[in-house]
Design an enzyme around this catalytic site. Structure first.
Site, PDB file in Angstrom:
ATOM      1  N   ASN A 119       0.819  -1.216   0.000  1.00 38.15           N
ATOM      2  CA  ASN A 119       0.000   0.000   0.000  1.00 38.15           C
ATOM      3  C   ASN A 119       0.852   1.264   0.000  1.00 38.15           C
ATOM      4  O   ASN A 119       0.558   2.221  -0.711  1.00 38.15           O
ATOM      5  CB  ASN A 119      -0.943   0.017   1.212  1.00 38.15           C
ATOM      6  CG  ASN A 119      -1.936  -1.123   1.177  1.00 38.15           C
ATOM      7  OD1 ASN A 119      -1.926  -1.917   0.235  1.00 38.15           O
ATOM      8  ND2 ASN A 119      -2.772  -1.226   2.187  1.00 38.15           N
ATOM      9  N   HIS A 165     -15.232  35.138 -32.754  1.00 45.00           N
ATOM     10  CA  HIS A 165     -16.326  34.336 -33.338  1.00 45.00           C
ATOM     11  C   HIS A 165     -15.923  33.814 -34.721  1.00 45.00           C
ATOM     12  O   HIS A 165     -16.778  33.608 -35.579  1.00 45.00           O
ATOM     13  CB  HIS A 165     -17.623  35.144 -33.460  1.00 45.00           C
ATOM     14  CG  HIS A 165     -17.983  35.884 -32.209  1.00 45.00           C
ATOM     15  ND1 HIS A 165     -18.859  35.399 -31.287  1.00 45.00           N
ATOM     16  CD2 HIS A 165     -17.526  37.069 -31.709  1.00 45.00           C
ATOM     17  CE1 HIS A 165     -18.964  36.264 -30.272  1.00 45.00           C
ATOM     18  NE2 HIS A 165     -18.155  37.284 -30.510  1.00 45.00           N
ATOM     19  N   SER A 286      -3.457  11.532 -49.107  1.00 45.74           N
ATOM     20  CA  SER A 286      -4.704  10.785 -49.125  1.00 45.74           C
ATOM     21  C   SER A 286      -4.513   9.574 -50.018  1.00 45.74           C
ATOM     22  O   SER A 286      -3.796   9.640 -51.019  1.00 45.74           O
ATOM     23  CB  SER A 286      -5.812  11.682 -49.679  1.00 45.74           C
ATOM     24  OG  SER A 286      -6.801  10.904 -50.324  1.00 45.74           O
ATOM     25  N   LYS A 292      -3.942  15.913 -52.008  1.00 46.23           N
ATOM     26  CA  LYS A 292      -4.142  16.230 -50.592  1.00 46.23           C
ATOM     27  C   LYS A 292      -2.844  16.374 -49.823  1.00 46.23           C
ATOM     28  O   LYS A 292      -1.843  15.746 -50.091  1.00 46.23           O
ATOM     29  CB  LYS A 292      -5.003  15.153 -49.911  1.00 46.23           C
ATOM     30  CG  LYS A 292      -6.463  15.225 -50.269  1.00 46.23           C
ATOM     31  CD  LYS A 292      -7.134  16.558 -49.992  1.00 46.23           C
ATOM     32  CE  LYS A 292      -7.374  16.782 -48.529  1.00 46.23           C
ATOM     33  NZ  LYS A 292      -8.422  15.857 -48.013  1.00 46.23           N
ATOM     34  N   GLU A 299      -4.659  17.464 -36.278  1.00 44.70           N
ATOM     35  CA  GLU A 299      -6.011  16.958 -36.043  1.00 44.70           C
ATOM     36  C   GLU A 299      -6.033  16.021 -34.836  1.00 44.70           C
ATOM     37  O   GLU A 299      -6.978  16.018 -34.047  1.00 44.70           O
ATOM     38  CB  GLU A 299      -6.530  16.253 -37.298  1.00 44.70           C
ATOM     39  CG  GLU A 299      -6.798  17.242 -38.423  1.00 44.70           C
ATOM     40  CD  GLU A 299      -7.049  16.538 -39.742  1.00 44.70           C
ATOM     41  OE1 GLU A 299      -8.217  16.387 -40.101  1.00 44.70           O
ATOM     42  OE2 GLU A 299      -6.075  16.140 -40.413  1.00 44.70           O
TER      43      GLU A 299
HETATM   44  N1  ARG Z   1      -1.219  -3.665  -7.608  1.00 44.20           N
HETATM   45  C1  ARG Z   1      -1.681  -2.950  -6.480  1.00 44.20           C
HETATM   46  C2  ARG Z   1      -2.116  -1.524  -6.902  1.00 44.20           C
HETATM   47  O1  ARG Z   1      -1.752  -1.125  -7.942  1.00 44.20           O
HETATM   48  C3  ARG Z   1      -0.607  -2.858  -5.456  1.00 44.20           C
HETATM   49  C4  ARG Z   1      -1.102  -2.655  -4.059  1.00 44.20           C
HETATM   50  C5  ARG Z   1      -1.806  -3.880  -3.594  1.00 44.20           C
HETATM   51  N2  ARG Z   1      -2.112  -3.821  -2.212  1.00 44.20           N
HETATM   52  C6  ARG Z   1      -2.919  -4.684  -1.660  1.00 44.20           C
HETATM   53  N3  ARG Z   1      -3.154  -4.552  -0.404  1.00 44.20           N
HETATM   54  N4  ARG Z   1      -3.458  -5.662  -2.332  1.00 44.20           N
HETATM   55  O2  ARG Z   1      -2.803  -0.835  -6.213  1.00 44.20           O
END
Ligand code: ARG
Length: 467
Positions: A119, A165, A286, A292, A299
């Site tokens: 995390n 405009h 084109s 063209k 674009e």
């Molecule tokens: N692949 C996960 C993500 O991108 C990584 C973190 C995963 N954490 C967990 N507690 N499963 O968020």
């Protein structure tokens, strides 16, 4: 990516002890993010190396163990750089690196994960990626700004119509029009820099949600990794994706500006305008019509805000209503983020190149400045002689109508008509119908007067020389 799992070998996982059976293939498939997050590997390796060091301070690793792990990670990076690809069973980039590190240094690799969680790891790696990608983006924006300035210097003194405009409005210098785009891009540059600053807060040390139980020196870790500060709250740190929103917003605004520059150029490059001609290297043909000469890059630039806005909205929609802390929803953040960066990375060099190599057709631009575009100057002439702007506007308006119904230019009306419209409109008033004079009347800062544009150009150059 081609991946194979050797028969009979168990998948390498960062979790799983509490489960009796294996994962259902449907879960495995939906859960896997390696195809998206693979590009985070250089950042994940770097933060892991810094983490190995930090674990020495926290007395988890001895100095020699940390060195072994760091070197092992270095070899992992080399292997990935030279083409090692994930196995089907590698859930994400963190799992892949952990598996390869086990190959390199054995069981000691498992201790690297002490006190950290994916995390805080994933958001730290994402922040490092964003900081790096935004630096590259800023350099590309500056290149386009330099092109605007170089092209503006090459057309000093050249006059063109400005449109409101999309109707002919007033004459301006071509440099003034080019610099209009320069300033929009300059705001993008500043926004990009600000977004980079927002990304520079380090979450590592937040663990899964409550903070690491090992006293790593976070401030030092942040310095080692190039962050300017550390997060203040572990719950916020693992759930905060604002830096991605800011990065995508700055890219969305950038592409909005690119699309407007593109649209100007597409129009100016049409036969009807004929103000510019695109170089062969930036024109496409084109398959059917041999004559063209299409401005495809422009674009695509015009279309790009759609993709970018989509990415931004996808990210905001993903974040909305998620409970505090990390949620698997966040795995989807990178899909939108990377798509945004990939989009702009392709666009900027193409737009810069198109602008750098096109040719301006000075006479076509000047010829498009019809004398009615100086109608405001004629009204201003009367105002300078004490007439109210309302009356002046009315008098000149009647002249424009007369010229229009006679099918002639405003400048071709006889003096008698001018005097009929207003006694103060002498033949001297006719001089107001010169485009150059119109420009010279606008020498205030920010105006299109030749000296004002020169100082504008000097300010633009100063900004670029400070970067
Ligand atoms: N692949 C996960 C993500 O991108 C990584 C973190 C995963 N954490 C967990 N507690 N499963 O968020």
């Amino acid at each position: 990516m081609k991946r194979r799992q050797p028969a009979g070998k168990k998948a390498h996982q960062l979790w799983g002890g509490r489960f009796a059976g294996g994962q259902h293939p449907a879960l495995e498939a939906v859960n896997r993010s390696i195809d998206i997050d693979f590009r985070l590997w250089p950042f994940d390796v770097r933060l892991s190396q810094a983490w190995a060091n930090a674990l020495v301070g926290a007395r988890v690793f001895s100095r020699t163990e940390a060195i072994r792990v760091r070197r092992g990670l270095g070899r992992v990076a080399k292997r990935i750089a030279s083409g090692v690809r994930p196995l089907r069973t590698d859930e994400d980039i963190h799992t892949l690196i952990d598996r390869l590190l086990h190959d390199e240094v054995g069981d000691i690799a498992s201790r690297l994960h002490t006190g950290r969680s994916r995390n805080d790891q994933v958001v730290t790696a994402s922040r490092l990626y964003v900081m790096d990608a935004l630096s590259k983006l800023e350099r590309e924006i500056v290149k386009l700004q330099r092109t605007c300035v170089a092209r503006a210097s090459s057309v000093l003194g050249v006059i063109m119509p400005a449109y409101t405009h999309l109707q002919r409005a007033q004459p301006v210098s071509v440099a003034h029009w080019l610099l209009a785009h320069f300033w929009a891009l300059d705001r993008d540059r500043v926004r990009t820099r600000a977004a980079r600053h927002s990304a520079g807060v380090m979450p590592l040390g937040s663990g899964a949600i409550a903070g690491s139980a090992f006293r790593v020196n976070r401030a030092r870790l942040a310095r080692d990794l190039g962050f300017h500060s550390i997060s203040a709250n572990s719950i916020d740190a693992v759930g905060d994706r604002d830096f991605m929103v800011e990065a995508l917003f700055s890219m969305t605004t950038l592409t909005t500006h690119l699309s407007r520059l593109a649209e100007d150029l597409i129009l100016f490059g049409s036969s009807e305008f004929g103000f510019v001609r695109f170089a062969d290297a930036f024109s496409t043909g084109s398959s059917m019509m041999p004559q063209k000469r299409n401005p495809d890059a422009l674009e695509l630039a015009r279309a790009s805000p759609a993709r970018m806005t989509g990415d931004l909205v996808t990210l905001l929609g993903t974040l909305k209503g998620t409970p505090s802390g990390y949620n698997k929803d966040f795995q989807e953040d990178k899909r939108a983020l990377f798509d945004g960066f990939d989009g702009v990375a392709l666009l900027l060099p193409a737009v810069s190149g198109t602008l750098r190599t096109l040719r301006f057709n000075r006479s076509r631009m000047l010829a498009a400045v019809s004398s009615s575009m100086m109608a405001t100057d004629l009204a201003d002439f009367l105002v300078r002689r004490g007439v109210s702007f309302r009356d002046a506007h009315h008098a000149v308006g009647s002249l424009v109508r007369q010229a229009e119904s006679a099918g002639i230019e405003l400048s071709e009306l006889p003096v008698s008509s001018l005097q009929d419209a207003h006694p103060l409109l002498s033949s001297a008033a006719r001089r107001e119908l010169s485009p150059l004079r119109s420009l010279r009347n606008r020498e205030l800062p920010g105006g299109t007067g030749p000296s004002a544009v020169s100082s504008q150009l000097a300010s633009a150059r100063e900004i670029l020389s400070d970067i």
